[in-house]
Design a protein around this motif. Structure first.
Motif, PDB file in Angstrom:
ATOM      1  N   ALA A   8     -23.621   4.891  -3.035  1.00 17.34           N
ATOM      2  CA  ALA A   8     -23.961   5.890  -4.054  1.00 17.34           C
ATOM      3  C   ALA A   8     -22.802   6.864  -4.170  1.00 17.34           C
ATOM      4  CB  ALA A   8     -25.237   6.627  -3.666  1.00 17.34           C
ATOM      5  N   VAL A   9     -22.233   6.961  -5.367  1.00 13.99           N
ATOM      6  CA  VAL A   9     -21.063   7.820  -5.586  1.00 13.99           C
ATOM      7  C   VAL A   9     -21.441   8.925  -6.556  1.00 13.99           C
ATOM      8  CG1 VAL A   9     -18.693   7.908  -6.421  1.00 13.99           C
ATOM      9  CG2 VAL A   9     -19.496   5.886  -5.189  1.00 13.99           C
ATOM     10  N   GLU A  10     -21.244  10.148  -6.093  1.00 15.25           N
ATOM     11  CA  GLU A  10     -21.474  11.320  -6.933  1.00 15.25           C
ATOM     12  C   GLU A  10     -20.222  12.178  -6.824  1.00 15.25           C
ATOM     13  OE1 GLU A  10     -24.871  14.744  -7.657  1.00 15.25           O
ATOM     14  OE2 GLU A  10     -25.151  13.268  -6.092  1.00 15.25           O
ATOM     15  N   GLY A  11     -19.388  12.138  -7.836  1.00 16.59           N
ATOM     16  CA  GLY A  11     -18.118  12.852  -7.781  1.00 16.59           C
ATOM     17  C   GLY A  11     -16.963  11.875  -7.644  1.00 16.59           C
ATOM     18  N   TYR A  12     -15.951  12.274  -6.882  1.00 19.78           N
ATOM     19  CA  TYR A  12     -14.733  11.475  -6.769  1.00 19.78           C
ATOM     20  C   TYR A  12     -14.824  10.468  -5.628  1.00 19.78           C
ATOM     21  CZ  TYR A  12     -12.469  14.614 -10.029  1.00 19.78           C
ATOM     22  OH  TYR A  12     -12.132  15.316 -11.157  1.00 19.78           O
ATOM     23  N   GLY A  15      -9.032   6.687  -3.138  1.00 21.79           N
ATOM     24  CA  GLY A  15      -8.444   6.193  -1.897  1.00 21.79           C
ATOM     25  C   GLY A  15      -9.471   5.460  -1.056  1.00 21.79           C
ATOM     26  N   GLY A  16      -9.635   5.927   0.170  1.00 23.64           N
ATOM     27  CA  GLY A  16     -10.573   5.297   1.096  1.00 23.64           C
ATOM     28  C   GLY A  16     -12.005   5.338   0.599  1.00 23.64           C
ATOM     29  N   GLY A  17     -12.374   6.374  -0.141  1.00 24.76           N
ATOM     30  CA  GLY A  17     -13.726   6.452  -0.700  1.00 24.76           C
ATOM     31  C   GLY A  17     -13.980   5.356  -1.718  1.00 24.76           C
ATOM     32  N   CYS A  18     -12.977   5.060  -2.527  1.00 23.75           N
ATOM     33  CA  CYS A  18     -13.088   3.977  -3.499  1.00 23.75           C
ATOM     34  C   CYS A  18     -13.185   2.643  -2.770  1.00 23.75           C
ATOM     35  CB  CYS A  18     -11.891   3.991  -4.438  1.00 23.75           C
ATOM     36  SG  CYS A  18     -11.908   2.691  -5.678  1.00 23.75           S
ATOM     37  N   GLU A  19     -12.361   2.451  -1.756  1.00 21.80           N
ATOM     38  CA  GLU A  19     -12.383   1.198  -1.009  1.00 21.80           C
ATOM     39  C   GLU A  19     -13.704   1.014  -0.261  1.00 21.80           C
ATOM     40  OE1 GLU A  19      -8.160  -0.126   0.239  1.00 21.80           O
ATOM     41  OE2 GLU A  19      -8.268   2.035   0.588  1.00 21.80           O
ATOM     42  N   LEU A  20     -14.274   2.092   0.230  1.00 22.73           N
ATOM     43  CA  LEU A  20     -15.581   2.013   0.872  1.00 22.73           C
ATOM     44  C   LEU A  20     -16.645   1.621  -0.142  1.00 22.73           C
ATOM     45  CD1 LEU A  20     -17.130   2.464   3.517  1.00 22.73           C
ATOM     46  CD2 LEU A  20     -17.417   4.847   2.842  1.00 22.73           C
ATOM     47  N   ALA A  21     -16.591   2.200  -1.340  1.00 21.06           N
ATOM     48  CA  ALA A  21     -17.541   1.835  -2.392  1.00 21.06           C
ATOM     49  C   ALA A  21     -17.381   0.367  -2.788  1.00 21.06           C
ATOM     50  CB  ALA A  21     -17.355   2.736  -3.615  1.00 21.06           C
ATOM     51  N   LEU A  22     -16.142  -0.125  -2.865  1.00 19.47           N
ATOM     52  CA  LEU A  22     -15.902  -1.521  -3.214  1.00 19.47           C
ATOM     53  C   LEU A  22     -16.505  -2.472  -2.189  1.00 19.47           C
ATOM     54  CD1 LEU A  22     -12.149  -1.340  -4.321  1.00 19.47           C
ATOM     55  CD2 LEU A  22     -14.128  -1.674  -5.813  1.00 19.47           C
ATOM     56  N   ALA A  23     -16.626  -2.026  -0.950  1.00 18.40           N
ATOM     57  CA  ALA A  23     -17.163  -2.872   0.115  1.00 18.40           C
ATOM     58  C   ALA A  23     -18.688  -2.951   0.092  1.00 18.40           C
ATOM     59  CB  ALA A  23     -16.691  -2.360   1.473  1.00 18.40           C
ATOM     60  N   ALA A  24     -19.354  -2.068  -0.653  1.00 17.24           N
ATOM     61  CA  ALA A  24     -20.820  -2.072  -0.711  1.00 17.24           C
ATOM     62  C   ALA A  24     -21.314  -3.269  -1.522  1.00 17.24           C
ATOM     63  CB  ALA A  24     -21.324  -0.770  -1.336  1.00 17.24           C
ATOM     64  N   ASP A  25     -22.542  -3.693  -1.236  1.00 12.76           N
ATOM     65  CA  ASP A  25     -23.142  -4.811  -1.966  1.00 12.76           C
ATOM     66  C   ASP A  25     -23.573  -4.392  -3.369  1.00 12.76           C
ATOM     67  OD1 ASP A  25     -23.054  -6.803   0.166  1.00 12.76           O
ATOM     68  OD2 ASP A  25     -24.504  -5.504   1.172  1.00 12.76           O
ATOM     69  N   ARG A  27     -23.406  -0.879  -6.032  1.00 11.30           N
ATOM     70  CA  ARG A  27     -22.824   0.437  -6.245  1.00 11.30           C
ATOM     71  C   ARG A  27     -23.509   1.131  -7.412  1.00 11.30           C
ATOM     72  NH1 ARG A  27     -20.038  -3.125  -4.732  1.00 11.30           N
ATOM     73  NH2 ARG A  27     -19.886  -4.085  -6.773  1.00 11.30           N
ATOM     74  N   VAL A  28     -23.956   2.354  -7.179  1.00 12.88           N
ATOM     75  CA  VAL A  28     -24.502   3.198  -8.244  1.00 12.88           C
ATOM     76  C   VAL A  28     -23.708   4.500  -8.225  1.00 12.88           C
ATOM     77  CG1 VAL A  28     -26.820   2.208  -8.185  1.00 12.88           C
ATOM     78  CG2 VAL A  28     -26.313   4.171  -6.774  1.00 12.88           C
ATOM     79  N   CYS A  29     -23.600   5.136  -9.385  1.00 10.17           N
ATOM     80  CA  CYS A  29     -22.870   6.397  -9.449  1.00 10.17           C
ATOM     81  C   CYS A  29     -23.481   7.295 -10.506  1.00 10.17           C
ATOM     82  CB  CYS A  29     -21.389   6.154  -9.723  1.00 10.17           C
ATOM     83  SG  CYS A  29     -21.012   5.597 -11.397  1.00 10.17           S
ATOM     84  N   THR A  30     -23.069   8.543 -10.486  1.00  9.57           N
ATOM     85  CA  THR A  30     -23.488   9.508 -11.498  1.00  9.57           C
ATOM     86  C   THR A  30     -22.423   9.551 -12.595  1.00  9.57           C
ATOM     87  OG1 THR A  30     -22.398  11.329 -10.363  1.00  9.57           O
ATOM     88  CG2 THR A  30     -24.702  10.896  -9.768  1.00  9.57           C
ATOM     89  N   PRO A  31     -22.735  10.160 -13.729  1.00 15.18           N
ATOM     90  CA  PRO A  31     -21.754  10.230 -14.824  1.00 15.18           C
ATOM     91  C   PRO A  31     -20.467  10.972 -14.466  1.00 15.18           C
ATOM     92  CG  PRO A  31     -23.948  10.705 -15.654  1.00 15.18           C
ATOM     93  CD  PRO A  31     -24.054  10.652 -14.150  1.00 15.18           C
ATOM     94  N   LEU A  83     -17.296  -2.427 -12.107  1.00 16.49           N
ATOM     95  CA  LEU A  83     -16.939  -1.772 -10.848  1.00 16.49           C
ATOM     96  C   LEU A  83     -18.167  -1.162 -10.189  1.00 16.49           C
ATOM     97  CD1 LEU A  83     -14.516  -1.047  -9.030  1.00 16.49           C
ATOM     98  CD2 LEU A  83     -14.272   1.036 -10.349  1.00 16.49           C
ATOM     99  N   VAL A  84     -19.100  -0.662 -10.996  1.00 19.77           N
ATOM    100  CA  VAL A  84     -20.392  -0.185 -10.489  1.00 19.77           C
ATOM    101  C   VAL A  84     -21.498  -0.942 -11.211  1.00 19.77           C
ATOM    102  CG1 VAL A  84     -19.568   2.123  -9.874  1.00 19.77           C
ATOM    103  CG2 VAL A  84     -20.580   1.753 -12.101  1.00 19.77           C
ATOM    104  N   ASP A  85     -22.648  -1.000 -10.570  1.00 21.68           N
ATOM    105  CA  ASP A  85     -23.772  -1.727 -11.144  1.00 21.68           C
ATOM    106  C   ASP A  85     -24.606  -0.879 -12.092  1.00 21.68           C
ATOM    107  OD1 ASP A  85     -23.493  -4.299  -9.649  1.00 21.68           O
ATOM    108  OD2 ASP A  85     -23.675  -2.923  -7.953  1.00 21.68           O
ATOM    109  N   GLU A  86     -24.646   0.428 -11.839  1.00 24.55           N
ATOM    110  CA  GLU A  86     -25.476   1.293 -12.667  1.00 24.55           C
ATOM    111  C   GLU A  86     -25.005   2.727 -12.584  1.00 24.55           C
ATOM    112  OE1 GLU A  86     -30.259   2.237 -13.291  1.00 24.55           O
ATOM    113  OE2 GLU A  86     -29.597   1.053 -11.585  1.00 24.55           O
ATOM    114  N   VAL A  87     -25.071   3.439 -13.698  1.00 18.43           N
ATOM    115  CA  VAL A  87     -24.815   4.881 -13.745  1.00 18.43           C
ATOM    116  C   VAL A  87     -26.178   5.556 -13.883  1.00 18.43           C
ATOM    117  CG1 VAL A  87     -23.688   6.771 -14.964  1.00 18.43           C
ATOM    118  CG2 VAL A  87     -22.553   4.552 -14.798  1.00 18.43           C
ATOM    119  N   VAL A  88     -26.485   6.448 -12.947  1.00 16.84           N
ATOM    120  CA  VAL A  88     -27.784   7.111 -12.928  1.00 16.84           C
ATOM    121  C   VAL A  88     -27.590   8.616 -13.091  1.00 16.84           C
ATOM    122  CG1 VAL A  88     -28.812   5.325 -11.462  1.00 16.84           C
ATOM    123  CG2 VAL A  88     -27.755   7.311 -10.394  1.00 16.84           C
TER     124      VAL A  88
END
Length: 92
Positions: A8-12, A15-25, A27-31, A83-88
């Motif tokens: 779950a990504v909310e904000g930026y 770097g490593g945060g993006c790579e960690l998100a890429l490793a998830a099965d 991915r959801v994020c906010t606008p 890159l993400v499955d859903e924007v919530v």
């Protein structure tokens, strides 16, 4: 991991945060989310698998665009390219 991982990504997620998100099965994020690998314009190579995982998610051509330029991707584009499955909405 032996269990599904939801990123779950909310904000930026840079770097490593993006790579960690890429490793998830999943991915959801906010606008307001933004994804990118800012080490690239500095001449550094992402070291946590981002260069391998991104093409698997978004395709080789789109991954090359992001990886060669080092540009950031906003939530709408991230969803459009896979890159993400859903924007919530924020806070959900």
């Amino acid at each position: 991991m032996g269990v599904p991982v939801i990123g779950a990504v909310e904000g930026y997620a840079l770097g490593g945060g993006c790579e960690l998100a890429l490793a998830a099965d999943v991915r959801v994020c906010t606008p307001t989310a933004r994804f990118g690998l800012p080490e690239i314009p500095l001449g550094l190579i992402p070291c946590a698998g981002g260069t391998q995982r991104m093409p698997r998610l978004v395709g080789l051509s789109r991954a090359k665009d992001i990886l060669f330029s080092g540009r950031q991707v906003d939530a709408a584009e991230a969803e459009r390219i896979g890159l993400v499955d859903e924007v919530v909405p924020e806070g959900t």
